[in-house]
Design a protein around this motif. Structure first.
Motif, PDB file in Angstrom:
ATOM      1  N   PHE A 122       0.904  -0.939   0.006  1.00  9.62           N
ATOM      2  CA  PHE A 122       0.002   0.134   0.010  1.00  9.62           C
ATOM      3  C   PHE A 122       0.968   1.296  -0.027  1.00  9.62           C
ATOM      4  CE2 PHE A 122      -1.716   3.378   2.814  1.00  9.62           C
ATOM      5  CZ  PHE A 122      -2.801   3.931   2.162  1.00  9.62           C
ATOM      6  N   LEU A 123       1.883   1.245   1.033  1.00  6.53           N
ATOM      7  CA  LEU A 123       2.790   2.556   1.015  1.00  6.53           C
ATOM      8  C   LEU A 123       3.653   2.934  -0.428  1.00  6.53           C
ATOM      9  CD1 LEU A 123       4.297   2.185   4.499  1.00  6.53           C
ATOM     10  CD2 LEU A 123       2.476   3.604   3.680  1.00  6.53           C
ATOM     11  N   PHE A 124       3.843   1.482  -0.997  1.00  9.36           N
ATOM     12  CA  PHE A 124       4.584   1.531  -2.180  1.00  9.36           C
ATOM     13  C   PHE A 124       3.926   1.941  -3.386  1.00  9.36           C
ATOM     14  CE2 PHE A 124       6.866  -0.243  -5.845  1.00  9.36           C
ATOM     15  CZ  PHE A 124       8.303   0.386  -5.406  1.00  9.36           C
ATOM     16  N   THR A 125       2.672   1.525  -3.489  1.00  5.32           N
ATOM     17  CA  THR A 125       1.702   1.980  -4.303  1.00  5.32           C
ATOM     18  C   THR A 125       1.365   3.502  -4.306  1.00  5.32           C
ATOM     19  OG1 THR A 125       0.698  -0.102  -4.507  1.00  5.32           O
ATOM     20  CG2 THR A 125      -0.424   1.679  -5.338  1.00  5.32           C
ATOM     21  N   VAL A 126       1.116   4.106  -2.985  1.00  6.13           N
ATOM     22  CA  VAL A 126       0.912   5.412  -2.892  1.00  6.13           C
ATOM     23  C   VAL A 126       1.893   6.169  -3.177  1.00  6.13           C
ATOM     24  CG1 VAL A 126       0.309   7.083  -1.037  1.00  6.13           C
ATOM     25  CG2 VAL A 126      -1.016   5.052  -1.084  1.00  6.13           C
ATOM     26  N   GLY A 127       3.235   5.698  -2.799  1.00  3.64           N
ATOM     27  CA  GLY A 127       4.568   6.384  -2.992  1.00  3.64           C
ATOM     28  C   GLY A 127       4.839   6.493  -4.725  1.00  3.64           C
ATOM     29  N   LEU A 128       4.278   5.668  -5.480  1.00  2.00           N
ATOM     30  CA  LEU A 128       4.430   5.811  -6.986  1.00  2.00           C
ATOM     31  C   LEU A 128       3.491   6.814  -7.341  1.00  2.00           C
ATOM     32  CD1 LEU A 128       5.068   1.812  -8.101  1.00  2.00           C
ATOM     33  CD2 LEU A 128       6.484   3.607  -8.079  1.00  2.00           C
ATOM     34  N   VAL A 129       2.364   6.709  -6.967  1.00  2.00           N
ATOM     35  CA  VAL A 129       1.266   7.353  -7.367  1.00  2.00           C
ATOM     36  C   VAL A 129       1.630   9.043  -7.126  1.00  2.00           C
ATOM     37  CG1 VAL A 129      -1.204   8.322  -7.356  1.00  2.00           C
ATOM     38  CG2 VAL A 129      -0.481   5.832  -7.522  1.00  2.00           C
TER      39      VAL A 129
END
Length: 227
Positions: A68-75
């Motif tokens: 989740f953190l990684f996905t939000v970071g990429l966005v």
């Protein structure tokens, strides 16, 4: 009923610079918190059972909260990519093709990164019922997607650095730093199963921090558009 006065051009550019700077720093924090403290990845020559054990571990980026953190970071990084590309386009002037390529390549990196983390999260979710060979294939696929994404990331850095180095938008050494890291990222695709990509990758994120801080401190008022 009167409409509110539109935001002045200088104030709008100032706001964009600040949003871009905040987005860059936030993306770095989210991405590195997500990957920090995770267990070492298995080598490409490891037995298939080791890959399955890796995905079954609670200490990988494929776990629910870390992914989740990684996905939000990429966005969030997309915000930085788009914002910086717009600012670079302003500095580039007419026929702003380098900034357009930069935006497309930055978004391409994020798309491949989201695809890779999505596949790994799905494998981790089904790790209890998965064949070890499938786990190994999923790992290889994720690493190959990441390697391809780094080519896009390198192209983003080179295009932004090219404009920065040839204009007064930011200090020219910042542009050359981007070009050096971007070229390294692109060339590292030659040997995507080795760790040769790590130095230019870390150099790239150092460049992002530098650009973000400079944008937060920059005064866009009174700065004329190039070209």
């Amino acid at each position: 009923m009167t409409n509110p006065a539109p935001t002045s051009g200088a104030a709008a550019w100032q706001r964009l610079g600040r949003v871009t700077g905040v987005a860059g720093l936030a993306a770095i924090v989210l991405i590195f918190v997500a990957v920090g403290g995770t267990r070492d990845e298995p080598s490409f020559t490891a037995p298939a059972t080791e890959f399955l054990a890796y995905y079954g571990s609670p200490d990988t980026v494929a776990t629910p909260f870390r992914s989740f953190l990684f996905t939000v970071g990429l966005v969030t990084f997309v915000w930085f990519v788009v914002g910086l590309s717009i600012l670079v386009r302003r500095a580039e002037g007419e026929a702003a093709w380098r900034s357009a390529i930069a935006m497309g390549c930055g978004v391409l990196f994020v798309a491949l990164g989201l695809s890779g983390i999505g596949n790994e999260a799905a494998v981790a979710f089904r790790a209890g019922d998965l064949d070890p060979q499938i786990a190994r294939y999923a790992f290889d696929q994720g690493q190959a997607a990441f390697a391809n994404g780094r080519v896009g990331l390198g192209s983003f850095a080179v295009c932004c650095g090219w404009v920065i180095a040839s204009t007064r938008f930011l200090p020219r050494w910042v542009g050359w730093l981007a070009i050096a890291s971007g070229a390294g990222l692109v060339l590292s695709r030659i040997s995507w199963t080795s760790w040769i990509w790590l130095p230019p990758y870390l150099l790239f994120w150092l460049w992002v921090i530098t650009v973000a801080v400079l944008l937060l401190r920059r005064n866009f008022r009174g700065v004329a558009r190039s070209g």
